[in-house]
Design a protein around this motif. Structure first.
Motif, mmCIF file in Angstrom:
data_model
loop_
_atom_site.group_PDB
_atom_site.id
_atom_site.type_symbol
_atom_site.label_atom_id
_atom_site.label_comp_id
_atom_site.label_asym_id
_atom_site.label_seq_id
_atom_site.Cartn_x
_atom_site.Cartn_y
_atom_site.Cartn_z
ATOM 1 N N THR A 107 4.924 -56.185 40.487
ATOM 2 C CA THR A 107 4.810 -55.665 39.234
ATOM 3 C C THR A 107 4.751 -55.411 37.704
ATOM 4 O O THR A 107 4.938 -55.334 36.676
ATOM 5 C CB THR A 107 5.149 -53.887 39.512
ATOM 6 N N PHE A 110 2.815 -58.572 36.778
ATOM 7 C CA PHE A 110 1.699 -57.448 36.546
ATOM 8 C C PHE A 110 1.784 -57.144 35.239
ATOM 9 O O PHE A 110 0.821 -56.909 34.513
ATOM 10 C CB PHE A 110 1.017 -56.804 37.660
ATOM 11 N N LEU A 111 2.519 -56.113 35.111
ATOM 12 C CA LEU A 111 2.570 -55.244 33.559
ATOM 13 C C LEU A 111 2.787 -56.506 32.352
ATOM 14 O O LEU A 111 1.929 -56.195 31.479
ATOM 15 C CB LEU A 111 3.533 -53.795 33.680
ATOM 16 N N ARG A 114 -0.999 -57.418 31.623
ATOM 17 C CA ARG A 114 -1.986 -57.223 31.455
ATOM 18 C C ARG A 114 -1.106 -56.030 30.018
ATOM 19 O O ARG A 114 -2.529 -56.539 29.324
ATOM 20 C CB ARG A 114 -1.523 -55.604 31.699
ATOM 21 N N TRP A 115 0.015 -56.507 29.283
ATOM 22 C CA TRP A 115 0.829 -56.127 28.155
ATOM 23 C C TRP A 115 -0.182 -57.229 27.209
ATOM 24 O O TRP A 115 -0.634 -56.953 26.071
ATOM 25 C CB TRP A 115 1.303 -55.748 28.368
ATOM 26 N N GLY A 118 -4.166 -58.456 29.624
ATOM 27 C CA GLY A 118 -4.661 -57.818 30.917
ATOM 28 C C GLY A 118 -6.208 -57.123 29.769
ATOM 29 O O GLY A 118 -7.353 -57.061 29.912
ATOM 30 N N ASN A 162 -0.742 -62.286 41.803
ATOM 31 C CA ASN A 162 -0.167 -61.058 41.140
ATOM 32 C C ASN A 162 -0.550 -60.439 39.432
ATOM 33 O O ASN A 162 -1.052 -59.615 39.410
ATOM 34 C CB ASN A 162 1.200 -61.592 41.021
ATOM 35 N N SER A 166 -4.041 -57.914 37.068
ATOM 36 C CA SER A 166 -3.809 -57.723 35.600
ATOM 37 C C SER A 166 -4.927 -57.848 34.410
ATOM 38 O O SER A 166 -4.865 -57.316 33.757
ATOM 39 C CB SER A 166 -2.330 -58.059 34.939
ATOM 40 N N GLU A 169 -8.281 -54.702 34.973
ATOM 41 C CA GLU A 169 -7.915 -53.700 35.091
ATOM 42 C C GLU A 169 -7.438 -52.202 36.181
ATOM 43 O O GLU A 169 -8.459 -50.764 36.299
ATOM 44 C CB GLU A 169 -9.017 -52.699 34.065
ATOM 45 N N LEU A 172 -1.932 -48.888 37.779
ATOM 46 C CA LEU A 172 -0.686 -49.441 38.780
ATOM 47 C C LEU A 172 -0.839 -48.799 39.957
ATOM 48 O O LEU A 172 -0.083 -50.069 40.344
ATOM 49 C CB LEU A 172 0.321 -49.231 37.173
ATOM 50 N N TYR A 175 -2.434 -50.591 42.704
ATOM 51 C CA TYR A 175 -1.806 -52.050 42.634
ATOM 52 C C TYR A 175 -0.226 -52.144 43.276
ATOM 53 O O TYR A 175 0.190 -52.769 44.014
ATOM 54 C CB TYR A 175 -1.522 -52.957 40.618
#
Length: 243
Positions: A107, A110-111, A114-115, A118, A162, A166, A169, A172, A175
């Motif tokens: 996670t 992933f974050l 994405r930040w 993503g 992983n 991301s 879309e 969370l 995921y």
């Protein structure tokens, strides 16, 4: 004029987490590969067991944090860490801490991805045309199925599983849930191998990590993957009937 062409500080900060992960992962790949291994576990097993017996809660916490870091920074040695969880805590407790720590680490990456990338990449894919847009729409329509598939099919590297969501879309919560549940089968198998390492060490052998591809193990896992794919197949068949 030059000031206008410079990247805004806020945009640069967006990339810092993923850049930091990439840098630390690269350093770790060269410096930790000899430490996060089965051989290290074998050579230090007595000290680890003694420390666990004297400091069980602390051992559990330190191991969990170490596992989170291994996954979050994609360090080498995830398999050895899973074995260690089984060796130190047994199949049941080891599987729980392995799955939980792996989910937290996954996670985190992933974050970070994405930040940094993503949102923009997802927007570009959404606004694209042709085959790319069709592929993204297909994934969006079958997110749960696709998320479970990439976790259950052994051919998909954990690192890619992983990152890919991301960029698409994926919410969370989907995921996290699909990661936690999807990695349980494989994690339990490897953790159980780790729980039996005492006998393996006594015989002077190495653990058989290929056990996951044994028919009686890979069969049920592929069965779960096929079950996850059923909604996709059903939608595809309905689409053909509509045509």
């Amino acid at each position: 004029m030059s000031d206008m062409t410079q990247t805004p500080p806020s945009s640069i900060r967006r990339y810092l987490p993923i850049v930091a992960i990439a840098v630390i992962a690269t350093i770790g790949a060269f410096t930790l590969k000899d430490y996060l291994s089965f051989e290290t576990l074998r050579d230090n097993r007595e000290a680890l067991l003694a420390f666990r017996d004297s400091n069980f809660v602390l051992t559990l916490a330190v191991f969990g944090l170490a596992y989170v870091a291994i996954v979050a920074f994609s360090f080498p040695g995830a398999s050895a860490a899973t074995l260690t969880g089984g060796f130190l805590f047994g199949t049941a407790t080891g599987s729980l801490i392995n799955v939980t720590a792996a989910t937290i680490g996954a996670t985190a990456i992933f974050l970070a991805a994405r930040w940094g990338l993503g949102d923009r990449l997802g927007a570009r894919l959404e606004n694209s045309d042709g085959a790319v847009k069709q592929i993204k729409d297909g994934i969006d329509e079958n997110q749960w199925s696709m998320l479970f598939l990439i976790r259950l099919v052994p051919a998909v590297p954990f690192f890619l599983a992983n990152l890919i969501p991301s960029f698409l879309e994926v919410p969370l919560h989907r995921y996290v849930i699909s990661t936690f549940l999807g990695i349980i089968p494989g994690t339990v198998v490897y953790t159980s191998v780790g729980a039996g390492l005492g006998e393996v060490f006594a015989r002077g052998e190495t653990p058989d990590l290929g056990i996951i591809f044994e028919p009686h193990i890979i069969g049920p896992i592929l069965g779960l993957a096929a079950l996850s794919a059923m909604p996709i197949v059903i939608k595809a068949l309905r689409g053909k009937k509509d045509l």
